[in-house]
Scaffold this motif. Sequence first.
Motif, PDB file in Angstrom:
ATOM      1  N   TYR A  49       0.844  -1.182   0.000  1.00 25.09           N
ATOM      2  CA  TYR A  49       0.000   0.000   0.000  1.00 25.09           C
ATOM      3  C   TYR A  49       0.889   1.244   0.000  1.00 25.09           C
ATOM      4  O   TYR A  49       1.800   1.363   0.809  1.00 25.09           O
ATOM      5  N   ARG A  50       0.646   2.147  -0.890  1.00 21.23           N
ATOM      6  CA  ARG A  50       1.324   3.447  -0.928  1.00 21.23           C
ATOM      7  C   ARG A  50       0.304   4.510  -1.284  1.00 21.23           C
ATOM      8  O   ARG A  50      -0.441   4.366  -2.264  1.00 21.23           O
ATOM      9  N   VAL A  51       0.278   5.587  -0.511  1.00 24.18           N
ATOM     10  CA  VAL A  51      -0.664   6.688  -0.726  1.00 24.18           C
ATOM     11  C   VAL A  51      -0.482   7.284  -2.119  1.00 24.18           C
ATOM     12  O   VAL A  51      -1.455   7.640  -2.790  1.00 24.18           O
ATOM     13  N   ALA A  52       0.775   7.388  -2.577  1.00 24.18           N
ATOM     14  CA  ALA A  52       1.060   8.006  -3.875  1.00 24.18           C
ATOM     15  C   ALA A  52       0.617   7.146  -5.057  1.00 24.18           C
ATOM     16  O   ALA A  52       0.664   7.586  -6.196  1.00 24.18           O
ATOM     17  N   GLY A  53       0.219   5.895  -4.791  1.00 22.54           N
ATOM     18  CA  GLY A  53      -0.258   5.036  -5.861  1.00 22.54           C
ATOM     19  C   GLY A  53       0.812   4.226  -6.559  1.00 22.54           C
ATOM     20  O   GLY A  53       0.567   3.658  -7.624  1.00 22.54           O
ATOM     21  N   ASP A  54       2.015   4.150  -5.974  1.00 26.04           N
ATOM     22  CA  ASP A  54       3.072   3.325  -6.559  1.00 26.04           C
ATOM     23  C   ASP A  54       2.609   1.880  -6.699  1.00 26.04           C
ATOM     24  O   ASP A  54       1.841   1.383  -5.880  1.00 26.04           O
ATOM     25  N   ASP A  55       3.087   1.217  -7.744  1.00 22.92           N
ATOM     26  CA  ASP A  55       2.792  -0.196  -7.971  1.00 22.92           C
ATOM     27  C   ASP A  55       3.989  -0.996  -7.482  1.00 22.92           C
ATOM     28  O   ASP A  55       5.032  -1.038  -8.143  1.00 22.92           O
ATOM     29  N   ILE A  56       3.843  -1.613  -6.299  1.00 24.17           N
ATOM     30  CA  ILE A  56       4.935  -2.374  -5.675  1.00 24.17           C
ATOM     31  C   ILE A  56       4.424  -3.782  -5.413  1.00 24.17           C
ATOM     32  O   ILE A  56       3.459  -3.972  -4.669  1.00 24.17           O
ATOM     33  N   THR A  57       5.063  -4.766  -6.014  1.00 24.11           N
ATOM     34  CA  THR A  57       4.626  -6.157  -5.894  1.00 24.11           C
ATOM     35  C   THR A  57       5.782  -7.035  -5.425  1.00 24.11           C
ATOM     36  O   THR A  57       6.905  -6.899  -5.902  1.00 24.11           O
ATOM     37  N   SER A  82       8.929  -5.753  -7.694  1.00 24.65           N
ATOM     38  CA  SER A  82       8.985  -4.640  -8.638  1.00 24.65           C
ATOM     39  C   SER A  82       8.420  -3.411  -7.952  1.00 24.65           C
ATOM     40  O   SER A  82       7.581  -3.517  -7.053  1.00 24.65           O
ATOM     41  N   HIS A  83       8.917  -2.249  -8.359  1.00 21.24           N
ATOM     42  CA  HIS A  83       8.446  -0.973  -7.800  1.00 21.24           C
ATOM     43  C   HIS A  83       8.416   0.039  -8.932  1.00 21.24           C
ATOM     44  O   HIS A  83       9.457   0.398  -9.473  1.00 21.24           O
ATOM     45  N   TYR A  84       7.213   0.463  -9.267  1.00 23.16           N
ATOM     46  CA  TYR A  84       7.022   1.463 -10.313  1.00 23.16           C
ATOM     47  C   TYR A  84       6.215   2.628  -9.752  1.00 23.16           C
ATOM     48  O   TYR A  84       5.132   2.427  -9.191  1.00 23.16           O
ATOM     49  N   ALA A  85       6.751   3.835  -9.904  1.00 29.21           N
ATOM     50  CA  ALA A  85       6.055   5.045  -9.461  1.00 29.21           C
ATOM     51  C   ALA A  85       4.885   5.321 -10.403  1.00 29.21           C
ATOM     52  O   ALA A  85       4.783   4.724 -11.482  1.00 29.21           O
ATOM     53  N   ALA A  86       4.039   6.245  -9.992  1.00 25.38           N
ATOM     54  CA  ALA A  86       2.875   6.599 -10.810  1.00 25.38           C
ATOM     55  C   ALA A  86       3.277   7.093 -12.203  1.00 25.38           C
ATOM     56  O   ALA A  86       2.539   6.905 -13.165  1.00 25.38           O
ATOM     57  N   ASN A  87       4.483   7.655 -12.329  1.00 25.71           N
ATOM     58  CA  ASN A  87       4.949   8.142 -13.634  1.00 25.71           C
ATOM     59  C   ASN A  87       5.582   7.028 -14.486  1.00 25.71           C
ATOM     60  O   ASN A  87       6.082   7.282 -15.563  1.00 25.71           O
ATOM     61  N   GLY A  88       5.597   5.789 -13.975  1.00 26.57           N
ATOM     62  CA  GLY A  88       6.135   4.655 -14.724  1.00 26.57           C
ATOM     63  C   GLY A  88       7.590   4.352 -14.453  1.00 26.57           C
ATOM     64  O   GLY A  88       8.105   3.319 -14.878  1.00 26.57           O
ATOM     65  N   GLU A  89       8.297   5.244 -13.756  1.00 29.66           N
ATOM     66  CA  GLU A  89       9.706   4.987 -13.442  1.00 29.66           C
ATOM     67  C   GLU A  89       9.813   3.922 -12.367  1.00 29.66           C
ATOM     68  O   GLU A  89       8.990   3.842 -11.470  1.00 29.66           O
ATOM     69  N   ASP A 115      18.813 -11.440 -11.434  1.00 29.01           N
ATOM     70  CA  ASP A 115      18.289 -10.837 -12.654  1.00 29.01           C
ATOM     71  C   ASP A 115      17.571  -9.549 -12.279  1.00 29.01           C
ATOM     72  O   ASP A 115      16.844  -9.509 -11.276  1.00 29.01           O
ATOM     73  N   THR A 116      17.775  -8.495 -13.067  1.00 25.08           N
ATOM     74  CA  THR A 116      17.174  -7.204 -12.753  1.00 25.08           C
ATOM     75  C   THR A 116      17.310  -6.248 -13.925  1.00 25.08           C
ATOM     76  O   THR A 116      18.147  -6.465 -14.800  1.00 25.08           O
ATOM     77  N   ASP A 117      16.504  -5.203 -13.904  1.00 24.09           N
ATOM     78  CA  ASP A 117      16.694  -4.135 -14.866  1.00 24.09           C
ATOM     79  C   ASP A 117      17.216  -2.874 -14.166  1.00 24.09           C
ATOM     80  O   ASP A 117      17.266  -1.802 -14.746  1.00 24.09           O
ATOM     81  N   LEU A 118      17.613  -3.018 -12.902  1.00 17.48           N
ATOM     82  CA  LEU A 118      18.173  -1.914 -12.128  1.00 17.48           C
ATOM     83  C   LEU A 118      19.695  -1.914 -12.258  1.00 17.48           C
ATOM     84  O   LEU A 118      20.323  -2.969 -12.179  1.00 17.48           O
ATOM     85  N   ASP A 119      20.273  -0.753 -12.436  1.00 14.87           N
ATOM     86  CA  ASP A 119      21.725  -0.645 -12.593  1.00 14.87           C
ATOM     87  C   ASP A 119      22.460  -0.899 -11.275  1.00 14.87           C
ATOM     88  O   ASP A 119      22.063  -0.380 -10.223  1.00 14.87           O
ATOM     89  N   GLY A 120      23.514  -1.707 -11.351  1.00 13.69           N
ATOM     90  CA  GLY A 120      24.434  -1.874 -10.241  1.00 13.69           C
ATOM     91  C   GLY A 120      23.987  -2.710  -9.065  1.00 13.69           C
ATOM     92  O   GLY A 120      24.649  -2.692  -8.027  1.00 13.69           O
TER      93      GLY A 120
END
Length: 182
Positions: A49-57, A82-89, A115-120
């Motif tokens: 749950y995030r007030v800002a509406g982030d999609d975190i699974t 996964s963690h995606y902000a409301a703007n898709g980042e 495995d990841t799409d996050l740098d470093g």
Amino acid sequence: MQRRTRTRIAVLGAVLLLTAGATGVAVASGDGGRPQREAAALTGTAKLYRVAGDDITFTFDAHLAAKDNDNPLKATGTFRWSHYAANGEGGWAKAKVDCLVTGGKVAVVSGVITDTDLDGVKGHHVGITVHDTGGVDRLGYSWAASEDMGPKDLPKCVSSAPFEKVRKGTGDFKVVPWRPGF
């Protein structure tokens, strides 16, 4: 006479069914009739749950086999988040389990990001804690106080308290409690 024959057939059929059922349980369990269960497990998926509406699974498929009951470092499986902000980042990561300890409805699982799409962050060691409340589950993670994934050399089975709330209606975490043999 016909009634006796039917009664005998019914009794014989019931005895055969009971015998077959008992034999099937003994064969399936391989332990003198007692079913073998995993030593510990953490499975399921939920969104935070995030007030800002982030999609975190977060998704877990972690297991400790009965034969490895005395060594939680032999746990297997994966976990993913996964963690995606409301703007898709945002991004996602997947880790290979290297430790699982459970107690009651709480589990701590750790692993190395494979495995990841996050740098470093590939190769970083991370830990997650889940509290399976049966209602609104809770979750915590080792990188909570860090801007990145935290220290690469985090010890196995280390995480934070389960401070995050799972979004109502999304959690299906299941924790199988560990019963160490000492």
